[in-house]
Design a protein around this motif. Sequence first.
Motif, PDB file in Angstrom:
ATOM      1  N   HIS B  24       0.807  -1.226   0.000  1.00  0.00           N
ATOM      2  CA  HIS B  24       0.000   0.000   0.000  1.00  0.00           C
ATOM      3  C   HIS B  24       0.841   1.278   0.000  1.00  0.00           C
ATOM      4  N   ALA B  25       2.100   1.170   0.404  1.00  0.00           N
ATOM      5  CA  ALA B  25       2.946   2.363   0.496  1.00  0.00           C
ATOM      6  C   ALA B  25       3.777   2.590  -0.772  1.00  0.00           C
ATOM      7  N   ARG B 167      -5.656   7.637  -4.833  1.00  0.00           N
ATOM      8  CA  ARG B 167      -5.360   8.438  -3.634  1.00  0.00           C
ATOM      9  C   ARG B 167      -4.727   9.770  -4.002  1.00  0.00           C
ATOM     10  N   LEU B 168      -3.884   9.776  -5.025  1.00  0.00           N
ATOM     11  CA  LEU B 168      -3.119  10.989  -5.338  1.00  0.00           C
ATOM     12  C   LEU B 168      -3.927  12.002  -6.137  1.00  0.00           C
ATOM     13  N   MET B 228       4.722  10.931  -0.652  1.00  0.00           N
ATOM     14  CA  MET B 228       3.743  10.198   0.145  1.00  0.00           C
ATOM     15  C   MET B 228       3.969   8.703   0.076  1.00  0.00           C
ATOM     16  N   PHE B 229       4.449   8.240  -1.074  1.00  0.00           N
ATOM     17  CA  PHE B 229       4.691   6.803  -1.269  1.00  0.00           C
ATOM     18  C   PHE B 229       6.190   6.519  -1.193  1.00  0.00           C
TER      19      PHE B 229
END
Lengths: 245, 231
Positions: B24-25, B167-168, B228-229
């Motif tokens: 997920h990351a 998400r982004l 974020m990732f």
Amino acid sequence: MHLEHDRPLGGGGAPAASGGAGPRWQSPPGTPAGPAPTDRALRVGVGGPVGSGKTALVAALCRALAGRIRLGVVTNDIYTTEDADFLRSAGVLDPGRIRAVETGCCPHTAIRDDITANLDAVEDLESDLGRLDLILVESGGDNLTATFSYGLVDRQIFVIDVAGGDKVPRKGGPGVAGSDLLVVNKTDLAPLVGADLAVMARDAAAMRGGRADRPVLFTSLRSDAGASDVADWVLAQLPSPARPQ
Amino acid sequence: MTGHVEARAALLLLADGRLPAGGHAHSGGVEAAVLDGSITGLRDLAEFLRGRLATSGLLAASFAAAVCRSVRTAGPATELAADVLAVFEAEVDARTPSPAQRAASRAQGRTLMRVARAAWAVPAHPAAPHHCVALGIVAAAAGLEPRDAALAAAHASVNGPATAAVRLLGLDPLAVTGVLAEIAAEVDRIAAAADTASALRAPERLPAGSAPQLDLLAERHRTAEVRMFTS
């Protein structure tokens, strides 16, 4: 090592409803926290909503504890390494003792649903630095439902602040109700925002089932830069050989 | 009384986006592509995913299948032959010029091995193999076939990045599911080609799909100020 705790948040059982004000997520009766580990560092999660003071609390705990026990910190930022950078620049802990985990826009996922990257980070700290007494795992700022898996941490602190309004404890949720320690931060702001600390204390105690093993502490890091009550609570969680005299 | 039942449920478990395996990351280059403006919406995303699938997806699927085949052939070993795995690892390294991508692959291999050890009889070593190598090891341990390992790898090569784009960019997750369904047949085709390659070719002759743009995005991402990732 995956902790494999079989301990639900708040000790298990279904969410209970309180009379009159609609359903609330309250603390059900349950088992106390499991014994502290003796073969590795105690892992304490620090979670809570955005801006409640998690990083400042972690910095305060570093200030209070770094000279007394062997300490490491893992941060879970919403993005980049802001919190880790803050801790490093605050000079409260050797930068080599701080690790940052990136969470892909989902801080709650990284501490609850998929804890693998955090497990890698806590294990790497001890394999790189040798045996530690305590690892603080700071979550990214999220919301009232973001809590740690007990597969990752042994204890969890949930941090809210008075500036969010004195209604926050009454809203309950797994963090307010089920955390091992609830910290109500920024009490110095209470008069400025019209927050009634007595109301917060009463509601928090009710949500937490009035349990003595699930305390609530009120802090103002402006007047107590070492968060002494919280530091004492953390020290009391360590297995007795690791506790400083 | 019961005949041989092919393992299917284990494949669903392994390919489930909610498997706590650290994926997920990771955005697989999507975050960097969003930042440089090359992904702005659904159409861009679909093209990005097709390109990713045909290059690094094929590579990952081929190695996942080949490792799975190798482990299955060797029998139900609890400790895998280190020299055999080292060959696969070296071949994946040689096909992954970006250090950031190699690190991201090993990080995800490590997290996948961790969850797999809780689920199946997966050995403690290697601790942090490439993700596609880990998938092959885990698929074999879960009783799956090489083609299943290939399918899981091909699926992962587009599914995780698609989620990252949701998400982004705030894309409609239902519409993104539609995009994934559109390219599902290509995922099947890539997995089948990877399975065939794994049966016929030695490790050094497995597909070496290359996407220089993905390499560049991965490298740029590691030095980005805001991220974020992990990848």
